[in-house]
Design an enzyme around this catalytic site. Structure first.
Site, PDB file in Angstrom:
ATOM      1  N   LYS A  92      22.287  25.692  -7.629  1.00  5.97           N
ATOM      2  CA  LYS A  92      22.728  26.669  -8.858  1.00  5.97           C
ATOM      3  C   LYS A  92      23.775  26.037  -9.512  1.00  5.97           C
ATOM      4  O   LYS A  92      24.000  25.697 -10.384  1.00  5.97           O
ATOM      5  CB  LYS A  92      22.577  27.987  -8.892  1.00  5.97           C
ATOM      6  CG  LYS A  92      21.222  28.502  -8.509  1.00  5.97           C
ATOM      7  CD  LYS A  92      21.653  30.191  -8.450  1.00  5.97           C
ATOM      8  CE  LYS A  92      20.584  31.286  -7.873  1.00  5.97           C
ATOM      9  NZ  LYS A  92      20.847  32.346  -7.709  1.00  5.97           N
ATOM     10  N   HIS A 145     -12.788  22.481  -0.217  1.00  8.94           N
ATOM     11  CA  HIS A 145     -12.784  21.085  -0.891  1.00  8.94           C
ATOM     12  C   HIS A 145     -11.832  19.936  -1.233  1.00  8.94           C
ATOM     13  O   HIS A 145     -11.737  19.189  -2.022  1.00  8.94           O
ATOM     14  CB  HIS A 145     -14.054  21.252  -2.111  1.00  8.94           C
ATOM     15  CG  HIS A 145     -15.132  22.100  -1.649  1.00  8.94           C
ATOM     16  ND1 HIS A 145     -16.327  21.055  -1.462  1.00  8.94           N
ATOM     17  CD2 HIS A 145     -15.595  23.276  -1.607  1.00  8.94           C
ATOM     18  CE1 HIS A 145     -17.427  21.921  -1.282  1.00  8.94           C
ATOM     19  NE2 HIS A 145     -16.640  23.234  -1.228  1.00  8.94           N
ATOM     20  N   GLU A 153      12.101  32.047   2.129  1.00  6.30           N
ATOM     21  CA  GLU A 153      13.402  32.434   1.626  1.00  6.30           C
ATOM     22  C   GLU A 153      14.025  33.283   2.869  1.00  6.30           C
ATOM     23  O   GLU A 153      15.356  33.206   2.829  1.00  6.30           O
ATOM     24  CB  GLU A 153      13.677  32.995   0.410  1.00  6.30           C
ATOM     25  CG  GLU A 153      14.825  32.958  -0.503  1.00  6.30           C
ATOM     26  CD  GLU A 153      14.698  33.362  -1.780  1.00  6.30           C
ATOM     27  OE1 GLU A 153      14.886  32.574  -2.972  1.00  6.30           O
ATOM     28  OE2 GLU A 153      14.626  34.634  -1.990  1.00  6.30           O
ATOM     29  N   GLY A 196      15.870  40.857  -3.330  1.00  7.64           N
ATOM     30  CA  GLY A 196      15.102  40.292  -4.421  1.00  7.64           C
ATOM     31  C   GLY A 196      13.521  40.273  -4.188  1.00  7.64           C
ATOM     32  O   GLY A 196      12.798  40.522  -4.936  1.00  7.64           O
ATOM     33  N   ARG A 197      13.326  39.307  -2.941  1.00  5.73           N
ATOM     34  CA  ARG A 197      11.835  39.090  -2.607  1.00  5.73           C
ATOM     35  C   ARG A 197      11.345  40.251  -1.926  1.00  5.73           C
ATOM     36  O   ARG A 197      10.051  40.178  -1.513  1.00  5.73           O
ATOM     37  CB  ARG A 197      11.879  37.819  -1.719  1.00  5.73           C
ATOM     38  CG  ARG A 197      12.697  38.001  -0.497  1.00  5.73           C
ATOM     39  CD  ARG A 197      13.090  36.573   0.216  1.00  5.73           C
ATOM     40  NE  ARG A 197      14.059  36.768   1.276  1.00  5.73           N
ATOM     41  CZ  ARG A 197      15.150  36.431   1.043  1.00  5.73           C
ATOM     42  NH1 ARG A 197      15.666  36.306  -0.090  1.00  5.73           N
ATOM     43  NH2 ARG A 197      15.881  36.626   2.173  1.00  5.73           N
ATOM     44  N   GLU A 224      17.999  31.100 -15.546  1.00  3.52           N
ATOM     45  CA  GLU A 224      16.757  31.034 -15.999  1.00  3.52           C
ATOM     46  C   GLU A 224      16.429  32.235 -16.795  1.00  3.52           C
ATOM     47  O   GLU A 224      15.961  32.139 -17.897  1.00  3.52           O
ATOM     48  CB  GLU A 224      15.602  30.955 -15.108  1.00  3.52           C
ATOM     49  CG  GLU A 224      15.546  29.429 -14.243  1.00  3.52           C
ATOM     50  CD  GLU A 224      16.519  29.641 -12.870  1.00  3.52           C
ATOM     51  OE1 GLU A 224      17.377  30.224 -12.993  1.00  3.52           O
ATOM     52  OE2 GLU A 224      16.280  28.566 -12.158  1.00  3.52           O
ATOM     53  N   LYS A 270      17.992  41.322 -10.625  1.00  2.25           N
ATOM     54  CA  LYS A 270      18.509  42.185 -10.006  1.00  2.25           C
ATOM     55  C   LYS A 270      20.125  42.090 -10.174  1.00  2.25           C
ATOM     56  O   LYS A 270      20.905  42.716 -10.553  1.00  2.25           O
ATOM     57  CB  LYS A 270      18.289  41.871  -8.413  1.00  2.25           C
ATOM     58  CG  LYS A 270      18.954  42.810  -7.394  1.00  2.25           C
ATOM     59  CD  LYS A 270      18.903  42.439  -5.992  1.00  2.25           C
ATOM     60  CE  LYS A 270      19.742  42.836  -5.046  1.00  2.25           C
ATOM     61  NZ  LYS A 270      19.623  42.251  -3.694  1.00  2.25           N
TER      62      LYS A 270
HETATM   63  O1  F6P Z   1      15.959  32.285  -5.666  1.00  6.88           O
HETATM   64  C1  F6P Z   1      17.151  32.952  -5.165  1.00  6.88           C
HETATM   65  C2  F6P Z   1      16.920  34.419  -5.897  1.00  6.88           C
HETATM   66  O2  F6P Z   1      18.457  34.960  -5.432  1.00  6.88           O
HETATM   67  C3  F6P Z   1      16.011  35.139  -5.138  1.00  6.88           C
HETATM   68  O3  F6P Z   1      16.187  35.624  -3.948  1.00  6.88           O
HETATM   69  C4  F6P Z   1      15.727  36.056  -6.284  1.00  6.88           C
HETATM   70  O4  F6P Z   1      14.473  37.007  -6.059  1.00  6.88           O
HETATM   71  C5  F6P Z   1      15.651  35.467  -7.414  1.00  6.88           C
HETATM   72  O5  F6P Z   1      16.802  34.487  -7.163  1.00  6.88           O
HETATM   73  C6  F6P Z   1      16.162  36.016  -8.710  1.00  6.88           C
HETATM   74  O6  F6P Z   1      17.456  36.809  -8.773  1.00  6.88           O
HETATM   75  P1  F6P Z   1      17.615  38.144  -9.854  1.00  6.88           P
HETATM   76  O7  F6P Z   1      16.705  39.226  -9.659  1.00  6.88           O
HETATM   77  O8  F6P Z   1      19.204  38.317  -9.442  1.00  6.88           O
HETATM   78  O9  F6P Z   1      17.551  37.479 -11.327  1.00  6.88           O
END
Ligand code: F6P
Length: 545
Positions: free
Chosen positions: A510, A386, A355, A269-270, A214, A208
């Site tokens: 972060k 189990h 979150e 995002g979620r 990452e 987003k």
């Molecule tokens: O973990 C934090 C967060 O901001 C989430 O809410 C989001 O889904 C994720 O990082 C990834 O963010 P982006 O889509 O901006 O890479």
């Protein structure tokens, strides 16, 4: 505007009194005294889903007071504010409009004076035509071959939703192979590179913000490897796509404008799998199945928005969750799908719930003096049986459980599915009633030892659960299920009086990690952390030198 404080409401006080009165009541007696309990506490959603909340430690009075709590916390107004696009994500000054992404009424929804449905439909169309070209093989890679592999590079909401849905609906999958890279751990790239060839692979850079460490590092690494291996000027145009709000940043990394699928700040995002973030879902299942997914979610939206609270499934589930979380002091909730396809579902809900509602400052800006979101965990039945069910049955903690299953299996083999469902029914029954149900059938105890061992075998029961029984886990039903949980989480956020749509807590880690990265790369000797963190970094630096 001052927001109501949940534990200062009359209903909260009444719930405390009510808790003292009924917390020892056993489900066995609740059922014994009410022949209509199942009828009164279960809900049929369009003949596709039966939700049974009767195995909860609740009475009609519990529900009545919980509904009063919802009223005192202005839940109805909050629901309307979300659907109408008010800026309910106040700390980020944004509306929360993932429901607009599945607004099949197509009635206009206005944000900043323009109808966002026009833009939504435009992007949806772009996804449709693009996915058709990839699926039918007319989109070619740099060497002229059709695409066989799709790799989604994203993390958190830009990974968990699409990964969960493509797995849950694997039965509907086409010939394309779908892979997901999320972790910064190079092992993920390493493993996936063994399974794909660049000629027939496209990469969806799903972020987003387009600034997530990452995702950007994984993207750059893949891009570098690709360019080292292949000398062709069409690589970026043919193989790399971005899904983002931040088009400029994506273009700065060389992605062409036509290859960008847009989403908007008002999609959390979620909660984004319904947007262009769902492109990997469309590529995997085809556009029509994606529409079915959206339409299931839409039907649950309508239910949530228009059904009176006494019959409103997400509202009731949210309130019952509060009953355990805030009065029984349950710390966790287990999600237990009796469906292998839903393997990733607990993990997906873990993010959306934790979150969203993992907050300790209320909307008035004060530290809360009540518990907020629960810890979410779980795995598929019967594997869980189990592993950790022992603790749910006989441990000292009260763990409300959600059991999810479907009547029809996509893969009927012998009597596997009937056995699976027998376990599903048996577990909710055993948890609720323990041995009380079988009191008179106890085996005869012959010796003192038998009598002693009997104590350890005793199941007290009175462990609550909700059951969700679908007809079949098809795209429509999955849409219903996800939307139901989204609204349950929303309901709880309103009662907790917190902001459910920001996530400031992940920022600090972060930022520190970016600084430590510099320390590690520059082998810097002097830094200013605590002695433990410094000790660990020094140990690393000494060994790595
Ligand atoms: O973990 C934090 C967060 O901001 C989430 O809410 C989001 O889904 C994720 O990082 C990834 O963010 P982006 O889509 O901006 O890479």
């Amino acid at each position: 505007m001052k927001h109501p404080i949940p534990n200062q409401t009359n209903s909260w006080k009444n719930l405390n009194i009510h808790f003292k009165e009924i917390h020892n009541l056993h489900l066995f007696d609740l059922f014994k005294n009410d022949n209509n309990r199942f009828k009164n506490f279960s809900f049929n959603f369009k003949n596709k889903l039966l939700v049974d909340i009767s195995k909860n430690r609740i009475t009609n009075t519990t529900i009545k007071i919980l509904l009063n709590l919802a009223k005192e916390m202005n839940l109805s107004q909050a629901i309307e504010s979300m659907f109408c696009g008010e800026k309910i994500n106040l700390t980020e000054q944004r509306p929360v409009l993932h429901t607009a992404l599945r607004n099949f009424s197509n009635n206009p929804i206005f944000f900043n004076e323009s109808d966002i449905m026009l833009e939504i439909n435009k992007v949806l169309n772009k996804m449709k035509y693009f996915s058709e070209k990839i699926i039918n093989g007319t989109w070619k890679g740099y060497s002229g071959k059709s695409i066989q592999n799709v790799v989604n590079i994203g993390i958190g909401g830009s990974d968990l939703g699409p990964k969960m849905v493509t797995e849950a609906l694997r039965f509907y999958k086409n010939h394309l192979n779908i892979f997901f890279i999320s972790n910064i751990d190079g092992t993920e790239i390493f493993n996936i590179l063994k399974l794909i060839d660049f000629e027939t692979t496209i990469f969806l850079i799903s972020s987003k913000t387009f600034t997530t460490q990452e995702t950007i590092v994984n993207f750059k690494t893949i891009k570098d490897i690709f360019f080292k291996k292949v000398n062709n000027k069409n690589i970026l145009d043919k193989h790399f796509f971005a899904i983002t709000v931040n088009e400029n940043e994506a273009m700065r990394y060389g992605i062409t404008k036509e290859n960008i699928f847009k989403l908007w700040d008002w999609v959390g995002g979620r909660y984004s799998l319904w947007s262009a973030m769902g492109l990997s879902i469309i590529l995997s299942l085809g556009f029509d199945n994606f529409i079915q997914l959206l339409s299931g979610a839409y039907d649950m939206d309508i239910h949530f928005r228009t059904t009176s609270f006494e019959k409103n499934i997400p509202v009731l589930l949210g309130l019952i969750g509060i009953w355990y979380n805030n009065f029984f002091n349950s710390e966790t909730e287990a999600i237990l799908p009796y469906d292998q396809y839903l393997y990733n579902f607990p993990m997906y809900i873990q993010q959306s719930n934790m979150e969203s509602n993992g907050k300790n400052i209320d909307k008035n800006g004060n530290k809360v003096s009540w518990q907020t979101g629960p810890i979410i965990w779980g795995t598929v039945g019967t594997n869980g049986q189990h592993s950790f069910y022992q603790l749910i049955h006989q441990g000292t903690k009260l763990i409300p459980c959600d059991f999810i299953a479907s009547i029809f299996s996509h893969n009927p083999i012998n009597d596997h599915h009937v056995i699976l469902l027998s376990n599903f029914f048996a577990q909710t029954h055993a948890l609720a009633f323990g041995q009380n149900f079988y009191k008179n059938n106890n085996l005869k105890k012959n010796t003192l030892h038998d009598e002693y061992v009997e104590k350890f075998k005793f199941f007290e029961g009175n462990r609550p659960s909700n059951s969700f029984l679908f007809q079949k886990m098809d795209p429509y039903s999955l849409g219903v299920l996800i939307s139901l949980y989204e609204h349950k989480i929303f309901t709880q956020g309103v009662i907790f009086n917190i902001f459910s749509f920001d996530q400031w807590g992940v920022e600090l880690g972060k930022n520190i990690s970016n600084n430590i990265f510099k320390n590690l790369v520059n082998k810097k000797k002097e830094f200013n952390y605590d002695s433990s963190t410094e000790g660990l970094i020094n140990f690393y630096n000494n060994i790595k030198k």
